[in-house]
Motif scaffolding. Structure first.
Motif, PDB file in Angstrom:
ATOM      1  N   GLY A 180      18.069   5.007  -1.657  1.00 25.22           N
ATOM      2  CA  GLY A 180      17.485   5.327  -0.491  1.00 25.22           C
ATOM      3  C   GLY A 180      18.282   5.513   0.773  1.00 25.22           C
ATOM      4  O   GLY A 180      17.750   5.817   1.882  1.00 25.22           O
ATOM      5  N   ILE A 181      19.757   5.253   0.733  1.00 24.26           N
ATOM      6  CA  ILE A 181      20.648   5.445   1.726  1.00 24.26           C
ATOM      7  C   ILE A 181      21.355   6.855   1.774  1.00 24.26           C
ATOM      8  O   ILE A 181      21.922   6.854   0.723  1.00 24.26           O
ATOM      9  N   ARG A 182      21.270   7.589   2.560  1.00 22.27           N
ATOM     10  CA  ARG A 182      22.095   8.880   2.537  1.00 22.27           C
ATOM     11  C   ARG A 182      22.975   8.936   3.781  1.00 22.27           C
ATOM     12  O   ARG A 182      22.514   8.435   4.986  1.00 22.27           O
ATOM     13  N   ARG A 183      24.245   9.384   3.555  1.00 20.98           N
ATOM     14  CA  ARG A 183      25.375   9.385   4.896  1.00 20.98           C
ATOM     15  C   ARG A 183      25.783  10.666   5.255  1.00 20.98           C
ATOM     16  O   ARG A 183      26.721  11.055   4.411  1.00 20.98           O
TER      17      ARG A 183
ATOM     18  N   ALA B 240      17.520  15.757  12.542  1.00 21.01           N
ATOM     19  CA  ALA B 240      16.596  15.421  11.544  1.00 21.01           C
ATOM     20  C   ALA B 240      17.238  14.268  10.420  1.00 21.01           C
ATOM     21  O   ALA B 240      16.510  14.020   9.514  1.00 21.01           O
ATOM     22  N   ASP B 241      18.533  14.277  10.405  1.00 23.84           N
ATOM     23  CA  ASP B 241      19.418  13.633   9.379  1.00 23.84           C
ATOM     24  C   ASP B 241      20.078  12.220   9.558  1.00 23.84           C
ATOM     25  O   ASP B 241      20.787  11.869   8.688  1.00 23.84           O
ATOM     26  N   VAL B 242      19.631  11.794  11.008  1.00 22.41           N
ATOM     27  CA  VAL B 242      20.367  10.586  11.083  1.00 22.41           C
ATOM     28  C   VAL B 242      19.209   9.504  11.734  1.00 22.41           C
ATOM     29  O   VAL B 242      18.827   9.995  12.613  1.00 22.41           O
TER      30      VAL B 242
ATOM     31  N   ARG C 253      21.270   8.231   7.061  1.00 20.32           N
ATOM     32  CA  ARG C 253      19.913   8.473   7.207  1.00 20.32           C
ATOM     33  C   ARG C 253      19.118   7.589   5.998  1.00 20.32           C
ATOM     34  O   ARG C 253      19.406   7.452   5.006  1.00 20.32           O
ATOM     35  N   LEU C 254      17.841   6.891   6.637  1.00 13.66           N
ATOM     36  CA  LEU C 254      17.064   6.127   5.644  1.00 13.66           C
ATOM     37  C   LEU C 254      16.272   7.049   5.045  1.00 13.66           C
ATOM     38  O   LEU C 254      15.118   7.260   5.722  1.00 13.66           O
ATOM     39  N   GLU C 255      16.306   7.256   3.762  1.00 14.75           N
ATOM     40  CA  GLU C 255      15.167   8.271   3.162  1.00 14.75           C
ATOM     41  C   GLU C 255      13.991   7.623   2.729  1.00 14.75           C
ATOM     42  O   GLU C 255      13.014   8.105   2.644  1.00 14.75           O
ATOM     43  N   ASP C 256      13.948   6.153   2.626  1.00 13.73           N
ATOM     44  CA  ASP C 256      12.834   5.381   2.517  1.00 13.73           C
ATOM     45  C   ASP C 256      12.445   4.518   3.809  1.00 13.73           C
ATOM     46  O   ASP C 256      13.170   3.308   3.922  1.00 13.73           O
ATOM     47  N   ARG C 257      11.471   4.802   4.596  1.00 15.13           N
ATOM     48  CA  ARG C 257      11.398   4.048   5.722  1.00 15.13           C
ATOM     49  C   ARG C 257      10.896   2.395   5.330  1.00 15.13           C
ATOM     50  O   ARG C 257      10.930   1.453   6.096  1.00 15.13           O
ATOM     51  N   ALA C 258      10.476   2.329   4.175  1.00 13.75           N
ATOM     52  CA  ALA C 258      10.047   1.047   3.428  1.00 13.75           C
ATOM     53  C   ALA C 258      11.368   0.255   3.609  1.00 13.75           C
ATOM     54  O   ALA C 258      11.341  -1.282   3.463  1.00 13.75           O
ATOM     55  N   LEU C 259      12.370   0.620   3.430  1.00 15.40           N
ATOM     56  CA  LEU C 259      13.637  -0.103   3.509  1.00 15.40           C
ATOM     57  C   LEU C 259      14.251  -0.490   4.934  1.00 15.40           C
ATOM     58  O   LEU C 259      15.214  -1.076   5.013  1.00 15.40           O
TER      59      LEU C 259
END
Length: 249
Positions: free
Chosen positions: A101-104, A62-64, A12-18
């Motif tokens: 900013g990355i969640r797995r 909503a998490d991947v 999951r990319l928590e920050d789309r700017a990344l």
């Protein structure tokens, strides 16, 4: 079997700017370093595109944002050990894999169950992962009792009825199924820890696609909706697209 163990990472990319920097790192640094390891038979990675959100279902819908996987050769213990060591080395080089900013939500190893190919694909199932694809359709199912008769019936139906029907859909090249083995527990890096489930409690089906995943997904859903209700909870059902370097960043 060409690779008796596989690893799946759901990200999951928590920050789309990344989005650009993460894709650049993964495709130009992380994945090539992994593929160069002798024990890694192959690795691939796909994205759930934001404009395909309506085609995604399941508890993790909503998490991947990304699905990555690697296939490991025998001897798997040595192959995974070298892969694990590369992760620590990459951190010491200042090149990931722990990235803010990355969640797995899932980091786990699976046993490949069976591969299938549509006749038009020509290749053997063991070759299918190496064959270029436009993406895959991923289905993840969790079974409360992985060895109950209901789970057995679900696997029988998938193997004998569902997957043969999916192979007839235009744009489908083949499929692979996987059974949960154990969570990743890195020897040194503090990754998000996936819970330890029972072996066999999670089933993954990858349907390899040679057409736009968003076009094929509704056709696959139509086939699956003809199936009788089966045991298990849907964790994720999604079309995930191949990421073309530079173009899709």
């Amino acid at each position: 079997m060409f690779a008796p163990l596989a690893f799946f990472s759901f990200v999951r990319l928590e920050d789309r700017a990344l989005h650009t920097s993460y894709n650049r790192w993964h495709q130009l640094d992380h994945r090539p370093e992994n593929l160069a390891l002798p024990g890694v038979a192959w690795g691939d990675r796909w994205e759930i595109r934001q404009d395909h959100a309506a085609l995604v279902d399941g508890a993790l819908k909503a998490d991947v944002d990304f699905v990555a996987m690697y296939w490991f050769r025998e001897p798997v213990d040595q192959s995974v050990q070298a892969w694990d060591a590369l992760g620590e080395a990459s951190f010491q080089w200042g090149r990931g894999p722990l990235i803010p900013g990355i969640r797995r939500p899932m980091l786990a190893f699976f046993r490949p169950v069976k591969g299938y190919c549509a006749p038009r694909a020509l290749v053997a199932p063991e070759v299918l992962p190496y064959r270029p694809n436009r993406g895959v359709h991923v289905t993840v199912t969790r079974f409360d009792d992985p060895h109950a008769s209901e789970a057995h019936e679900a696997h029988r139906y998938e193997d004998q009825t569902l997957i043969p029907a999916l192979l007839e859909v235009d744009g489908v090249a083949g499929a692979w199924t996987f059974s949960y083995s154990h969570p990743q527990r890195h020897s040194s890096l503090p990754f998000d820890e996936s819970p330890a489930d029972q072996p066999g409690s999670i089933r993954i089906r990858l349907v390899y696609l040679e057409d736009d995943p968003a076009v094929v997904a509704p056709k696959l859903r139509a086939v699956q909706e003809q199936a009788p209700p089966v045991a298990g909870q849907l964790v994720l059902s999604a079309p995930v697209s191949t990421i073309i370097p530079w173009q899709d960043w």
